[in-house]
Design an enzyme around this catalytic site. Sequence first.
Site, mmCIF file in Angstrom:
data_model
loop_
_atom_site.group_PDB
_atom_site.id
_atom_site.type_symbol
_atom_site.label_atom_id
_atom_site.label_comp_id
_atom_site.label_asym_id
_atom_site.label_seq_id
_atom_site.Cartn_x
_atom_site.Cartn_y
_atom_site.Cartn_z
ATOM 1 N N ASP A 1 112.894 118.532 121.792
ATOM 2 C CA ASP A 1 112.235 118.077 121.101
ATOM 3 C C ASP A 1 110.776 118.464 120.365
ATOM 4 O OD1 ASP A 1 113.352 116.832 118.210
ATOM 5 O OD2 ASP A 1 112.893 114.819 119.392
ATOM 6 N N GLN B 11 115.170 109.538 119.232
ATOM 7 C CA GLN B 11 114.941 109.234 118.116
ATOM 8 C C GLN B 11 114.029 108.194 117.207
ATOM 9 O OE1 GLN B 11 116.785 111.576 115.726
ATOM 10 N NE2 GLN B 11 115.951 110.972 113.850
ATOM 11 N N LYS C 144 123.278 115.823 114.392
ATOM 12 C CA LYS C 144 122.929 116.376 115.842
ATOM 13 C C LYS C 144 123.945 116.536 116.471
ATOM 14 C CE LYS C 144 117.716 115.105 114.897
ATOM 15 N NZ LYS C 144 116.961 114.914 114.533
#
Length: 281
Positions: A120, A97, A53
Amino acid sequence: MTAQIIDGNALSKQLRADVALRAAALYARGITPGLAVVLVGDSPASQVYVRNKIKACEDNGLHSVLEKYAATLSEADLLARVYALNNDPAIHGILVQLPLPAHIDAQKVIEAISPAKDVDGFHVASAGALMVGQPGFWPCTPYGCMKMLASIGYDLRGKHAVVIGRSNIVGKPMALMLLQKNATVTICHSATKDLKAMTLQADVIVAAVGKCNVLTADMVKPGAVVIDVGMNRNAEGKLCGDVDFDGVKEVAGYITPVPGGVGPMTITMLLINTLEAAERL
Ligand code: NAP
């Protein structure tokens, strides 16, 4: 029949060219789009995801910050970091994460992220917006699957889509996105009695289970579109999806490979969500 491959790397490359243009338009307004990625613990898989990412940000002109913490970080300290990032004007998107260590309540941390920076798309406000068809951040993986369907010009109206898996991050939002495009949607899960009876009716199948070979050729209607979200290791340690690719490609009309399918699209949609967060300023 051999299915046409929907190439996630090639589509990502196309979409990332647009990311660069949009990033340039933001610089012209004095804004550098910025993503913060927070990693707690040292899971090797999470480290790879996070690295990919950050690299994608660097390669496409986005500012990124990686915050790494030991697995012993307290929930209170993690929440404090999230609040600080919420107030950081250089950061437009925040990604924590997952999974987090067991002593941290992941949902509490996700809810601490400002919905305006929830790139997200896991915050309950983002989930609610998707549910009622309001603007909001869509979770990157199902959003990427929708882009893959759009890339082949697939009209979902009146088609039967079967989603295998009902997680909050893939299966459920996937089903809502398909519904929004006027598909008739069936959601299957571990308690589904006869999965094959469901998938055989499907014009589109999205497999998001986390087990190799959940979908085999005998379960697929000829010509169906098969999207494989799974990222698993088989007994030999080789990366594989949920779909028996070699068998299913002989029956399906379109199929996504693993690797090189949904995986790169997920990261591309993260870049796009981050740009969008910056553009909304
Ligand atoms: P998850 O939270 O574990 O959910 C898996 C779902 O599959 C659950 O809803 C479960 O049902 C269902 N399931 C399990 N066994 C089944 C069976 N035999 N038949 C039908 N349904 C079954 O997983 P996830 O986070 O959604 O991820 C799914 C897969 O996608 C994983 O391989 C993950 O690594 C991958 N993934 C890939 C990307 C990417 O970028 N490519 C992104 C995210 C996830 P219950 O709800 O009844 O337990």
